[in-house]
Scaffold this motif. Structure first.
Motif, mmCIF file in Angstrom:
data_model
loop_
_atom_site.group_PDB
_atom_site.id
_atom_site.type_symbol
_atom_site.label_atom_id
_atom_site.label_comp_id
_atom_site.label_asym_id
_atom_site.label_seq_id
_atom_site.Cartn_x
_atom_site.Cartn_y
_atom_site.Cartn_z
ATOM 1 N N GLY A 184 24.955 6.635 -54.526
ATOM 2 C CA GLY A 184 24.817 7.075 -53.337
ATOM 3 C C GLY A 184 23.653 6.762 -52.326
ATOM 4 O O GLY A 184 23.096 7.161 -51.720
ATOM 5 N N SER A 185 23.080 5.369 -52.636
ATOM 6 C CA SER A 185 22.041 4.751 -52.106
ATOM 7 C C SER A 185 22.643 4.328 -50.748
ATOM 8 O O SER A 185 23.734 4.455 -50.304
ATOM 9 C CB SER A 185 21.329 3.564 -52.960
ATOM 10 N N CYS A 186 21.593 3.617 -50.065
ATOM 11 C CA CYS A 186 21.924 3.268 -48.610
ATOM 12 C C CYS A 186 22.343 1.741 -48.594
ATOM 13 O O CYS A 186 22.526 1.242 -47.735
ATOM 14 C CB CYS A 186 21.009 3.502 -47.383
ATOM 15 N N ASN A 187 22.442 1.162 -49.781
ATOM 16 C CA ASN A 187 22.811 -0.109 -49.975
ATOM 17 C C ASN A 187 21.578 -1.145 -49.772
ATOM 18 O O ASN A 187 21.661 -2.371 -50.263
ATOM 19 C CB ASN A 187 23.755 -0.456 -48.671
ATOM 20 N N GLY A 188 20.537 -0.645 -49.165
ATOM 21 C CA GLY A 188 19.364 -1.386 -49.123
ATOM 22 C C GLY A 188 18.932 -2.231 -50.061
ATOM 23 O O GLY A 188 18.735 -3.328 -50.549
ATOM 24 N N CYS A 189 18.690 -1.416 -51.361
ATOM 25 C CA CYS A 189 18.112 -1.522 -52.700
ATOM 26 C C CYS A 189 18.944 -2.304 -53.432
ATOM 27 O O CYS A 189 18.802 -3.309 -54.234
ATOM 28 C CB CYS A 189 17.510 -0.326 -53.513
ATOM 29 N N ASP A 190 20.533 -2.169 -53.200
ATOM 30 C CA ASP A 190 21.334 -2.963 -54.085
ATOM 31 C C ASP A 190 21.253 -4.135 -53.525
ATOM 32 O O ASP A 190 21.437 -5.435 -54.248
ATOM 33 C CB ASP A 190 22.836 -2.226 -53.838
ATOM 34 N N GLY B 289 13.940 2.423 -56.012
ATOM 35 C CA GLY B 289 13.914 2.761 -54.536
ATOM 36 C C GLY B 289 13.321 4.407 -54.597
ATOM 37 O O GLY B 289 13.696 5.224 -55.371
ATOM 38 N N SER B 290 12.771 4.643 -53.520
ATOM 39 C CA SER B 290 12.158 5.942 -53.285
ATOM 40 C C SER B 290 13.342 7.031 -53.224
ATOM 41 O O SER B 290 12.772 8.033 -53.770
ATOM 42 C CB SER B 290 11.787 5.863 -51.774
ATOM 43 N N CYS B 291 14.427 6.747 -52.788
ATOM 44 C CA CYS B 291 15.396 7.881 -52.928
ATOM 45 C C CYS B 291 15.613 8.248 -54.217
ATOM 46 O O CYS B 291 16.303 9.088 -54.498
ATOM 47 C CB CYS B 291 16.657 7.495 -51.725
ATOM 48 N N THR B 292 15.812 7.239 -55.141
ATOM 49 C CA THR B 292 16.252 7.165 -56.396
ATOM 50 C C THR B 292 15.217 7.943 -57.227
ATOM 51 O O THR B 292 15.606 9.128 -58.187
ATOM 52 C CB THR B 292 16.307 5.989 -57.072
ATOM 53 N N GLY C 180 9.600 2.485 -52.994
ATOM 54 C CA GLY C 180 9.660 1.514 -51.889
ATOM 55 C C GLY C 180 11.009 1.941 -51.243
ATOM 56 O O GLY C 180 12.115 1.993 -51.771
ATOM 57 N N CYS C 181 11.006 1.653 -49.780
ATOM 58 C CA CYS C 181 12.112 1.781 -49.157
ATOM 59 C C CYS C 181 12.542 0.699 -48.082
ATOM 60 O O CYS C 181 11.818 0.825 -47.112
ATOM 61 C CB CYS C 181 12.358 3.295 -48.260
ATOM 62 N N ALA C 182 13.045 -0.129 -48.491
ATOM 63 C CA ALA C 182 13.716 -0.730 -49.624
ATOM 64 C C ALA C 182 12.687 -1.466 -50.586
ATOM 65 O O ALA C 182 11.897 -2.005 -49.895
ATOM 66 C CB ALA C 182 14.791 -1.541 -49.542
HETATM 67 S S1 SF4 Z 1 15.143 3.722 -50.995
HETATM 68 FE FE1 SF4 Z 1 15.540 3.592 -49.110
HETATM 69 S S2 SF4 Z 1 16.585 1.440 -48.865
HETATM 70 FE FE2 SF4 Z 1 16.425 2.122 -50.877
HETATM 71 S S3 SF4 Z 1 18.535 2.781 -51.324
HETATM 72 FE FE3 SF4 Z 1 17.205 4.560 -50.927
HETATM 73 S S4 SF4 Z 1 17.328 4.655 -48.708
HETATM 74 FE FE4 SF4 Z 1 17.985 2.861 -48.960
#
Ligand code: SF4
Lengths: 115, 362, 192
Positions: C19-25, C86-89, C117-119
């Protein structure tokens, strides 16, 4: 942006008269919660090649009513119809639930979207 | 052999997929006859959070987290809509800087897609080469904005950082480098057997289907449908910086790649023109008031048309934010392309769409 | 054959987007590409949970991905290391409190390394993976100790099976005779 009011009964015939698939691009189906129990459903179109020529057909819908499906006319509407079903908890012909939401998710999250 | 139909699932976790999406292909021998998809794996509920958790001036940074690749287009489309409700005017310099970032974003996003296509063709070296070259674009993005991916460059009223002559020089150098490389890729993608001939006639979307299923972005342009929001809107002065639409023919994977490559070249030209004609002025204007009314903004993201519809009632919280993302709108077209093609081609076809599930499910 | 000696030199990565935003991927891909070259540590991005040692997760865990996440984790052979990227993880980040997400993956699976970190930048990803390698080695050692104590778990075709030893600890699988300090069975077990 031009807004045209329509009703649930007449929307299919209105759109049939209006929609020419080589002239108009169907953008999406949108819903806006007006107040408890009523949702405004919008069918949004834009004209190919013209600058900002967007036409919105809209109709207020009570939560107990069934929105007719326009998939026969606009095949790509199928996915936005399913989204509207999930997000607003209304029923749309031939569109089942569960595009985004699971059994234990919040049901109809946007339906009473008031602050 | 009888006519037996077998269901083959692809996803939700698969080596050729970057993101979770699940397809179920009903195959008759090798031919795909029917497809069903499940796209809801990354649904987080951002539309609701935009209207309940975050005030209108924080939303640009939230919607950027819908997708890391086209973050700038998301926040830009939202800010443009909010600004039109606030009736503020953005300076020309800010507009130019916004366009610069959008085009840089398009360059690196297309490069990622091309590298992924190459990887799916089994051309690992090409994948590495393009990814390596792509880093230089990420570098200048970092120089301009301070971050590589989620750079939150756009805010309501303008942009957050200005560029200096130093940075400008660096950008020009990188653009020249990328242009040279892109010509190299163009040759590779047109003459190399595994990237060109192999992809010709695979995954075809005809012009009529493109109209019927409302295909958008490179997918539509490769099929010959001349639609590009950059030429259909006027919030951003694209006509001043040498925008050209490139329409392909055939609608197969090959022509999608070529359309993307030419778009990279066009974006490079546009970036250079932006730097050449960058107007003087402030980068931020103060905007007063609270958003009232409704606005609809369309913008061309790397994958096609992005639409934001917002409605505000004079409060800090908006009452509706509707996001229509490119991949979401093209899923019916994707499914149409899959029908009738070989199962073995499915990962390559999927990569050529450049799907973005994070956008789709929001 | 015993692969444990080589594990640290060629850890395979399983990546899952919860469910991430793709940024970290995208940053993972960038880290694997020539500029940062994570592959110099022998890292290979594999799509198969049964062959992977490092589980790289991005995203705050959406409702629909919960089951898959746990399933993938279970399918990975021991020893395994989980990295939250990633921060969201790590905490839910910007998505914290949204209606369709759980706040962070550690509600579902144990996490060894958190990368904020984001990302998260590729440099951080490399740091995280290198740290994960040390943890992987430590975990491998621990498993060998367990083997010496209980003569279990067995290593067969490179797959370590801990189920027997866990049973013995948990249910007292030893018979009373075996439990005596100098019983012949006990000594036999210890010897091999
Ligand atoms: S940490 Fe930020 S950049 Fe990385 S997946 Fe989560 S929302 Fe996207």
């Amino acid at each position: 942006m031009k807004k045209i009011e329509t009703t649930l009964e007449s929307v299919v015939s209105d759109l049939t008269a209006f929609y020419d698939y080589k002239v108009w691009e169907f953008l999406t189906l949108n819903g806006v919660a007006i107040d408890e129990g009523t949702t405004e459903i919008q069918w949004i179109f834009s004209r190919y090649g013209a600058i900002d020529d967007v036409v919105i057909y809209y109709a207020p819908v009570k939560n107990s009513e069934t929105v007719p499906s326009v998939v026969d006319l606009i095949p790509s509407a199928i996915i936005s119809q399913r989204e509207i079903v999930d997000m607003f908890g209304i029923t749309v012909e031939n569109s089942e639930k569960g595009l985004y939401l699971d059994e234990d998710s919040l049901s109809a999250p946007l339906a009473t979207c008031r602050i | 052999m009888g006519r037996k139909i077998i269901d083959i699932p692809l996803g939700s976790q698969h080596i050729s997929l970057l993101e979770p999406i699940k397809f179920r292909f009903a195959c008759e021998n090798e031919k795909i006859v029917d497809v069903s998809s499940d796209v809801g794996f990354v649904h987080r509920g951002i539309e609701k959070a935009c209207t309940t958790k975050f005030a209108y001036d924080a939303v640009p940074y939230v919607v950027a987290r819908i997708c890391g690749l086209c973050a700038i287009t998301h926040s830009l489309a939202y800010t443009t809509a909010a600004e039109s409700l606030l009736e503020g005017v953005v300076t020309r310099r800010a507009k130019y800087l916004r366009m610069l970032l959008v085009e840089l974003d398009r360059i690196h996003s297309h490069m990622l897609c091309l590298s992924h296509t190459a990887e799916n063709a089994g051309f690992e070296a090409m994948f590495m080469r393009i990814m390596g070259d792509r880093e230089s674009v990420m570098d200048i993005q970092e120089r301009i904005t301070g971050n590589r991916v989620q750079f939150d460059y756009v805010s309501i009223g303008g942009v957050n950082r200005d560029i200096t002559t130093d940075i400008e020089k660096e950008i020009r150098k990188t653009l020249a480098f990328i242009r040279e490389k892109t010509h190299g890729y163009l040759e590779e993608f047109t003459t190399n057997w595994s990237l060109s001939l192999k992809f010709k006639g695979v995954g075809v979307l005809t012009l009529d289907e493109a109209y019927r299923y409302n295909a958008i972005g490179p997918l539509a342009r490769a099929a010959g449908l001349a639609t590009d929001v950059r030429s259909e809107t006027d919030y951003l002065p694209y006509n001043e910086i040498g925008y050209e639409m490139r329409v392909g023919e055939g609608g197969d994977i090959y022509s999608r790649n070529i359309v993307r490559l030419f778009e990279i070249l066009n974006s490079i030209t546009m970036c250079e023109n932006i730097l050449g004609g960058l107007p003087e002025g402030e980068i931020q204007t103060k905007m007063k008031g609270k958003p009232t009314g409704e606005a609809l903004v369309r913008l061309e993201a790397p994958r096609g048309e992005l639409m934001y519809y917002i409605r505000g009632e004079g409060k800090a919280m908006l009452s509706r934010v509707r996001i229509k993302t490119p991949t979401f709108a093209s899923i019916p077209a994707f499914i149409e392309v899959f029908k009738g093609s070989e199962y073995a081609d499915a990962p390559a076809i999927l990569a050529s769409f450049d799907p973005c599930m994070s956008c789709t499910a929001k | 054959m015993d692969f444990s000696r080589y594990r640290k030199r060629s850890p395979w990565i399983l990546h899952y987007n919860a469910g991430s935003c793709n940024g970290c991927d995208i940053e993972i891909l960038a880290a694997l590409s020539p500029r940062y070259d994570l592959e110099r540590f022998g890292v290979l991005n594999s799509g198969n949970p049964k062959q992977s040692d490092i589980f790289l997760v991005t995203g705050p865990v959406t409702y629909r991905s919960r089951e898959r996440l746990v399933e993938l984790y279970n399918q990975m052979p021991e020893p395994k290391v989980v990295i939250a990227l990633g921060s969201c993880t790590c905490t839910g980040g910007v998505f914290r409190g949204m209606y369709n997400v759980e706040d962070g993956i550690d509600r579902y699976i144990p996490v060894d390394v958190y990368i904020p970190g984001c990302a998260a930048s590729p440099e951080l990803i490399i740091d995280g993976v290198v740290q994960a390698l040390d943890i992987l080695e430590k975990k491998t050692k621990e498993r060998e100790n367990a083997k010496r104590l209980y003569s279990e778990p067995t290593t067969e075709n490179g797959i370590t099976d801990r189920s027997n030893s866990a049973q013995k600890i948990g249910t007292g699988g030893f018979s009373p005779e075996e439990m005596k300090p100098n019983s012949p069975e006990r000594r036999e077990n210890e010897e091999d």
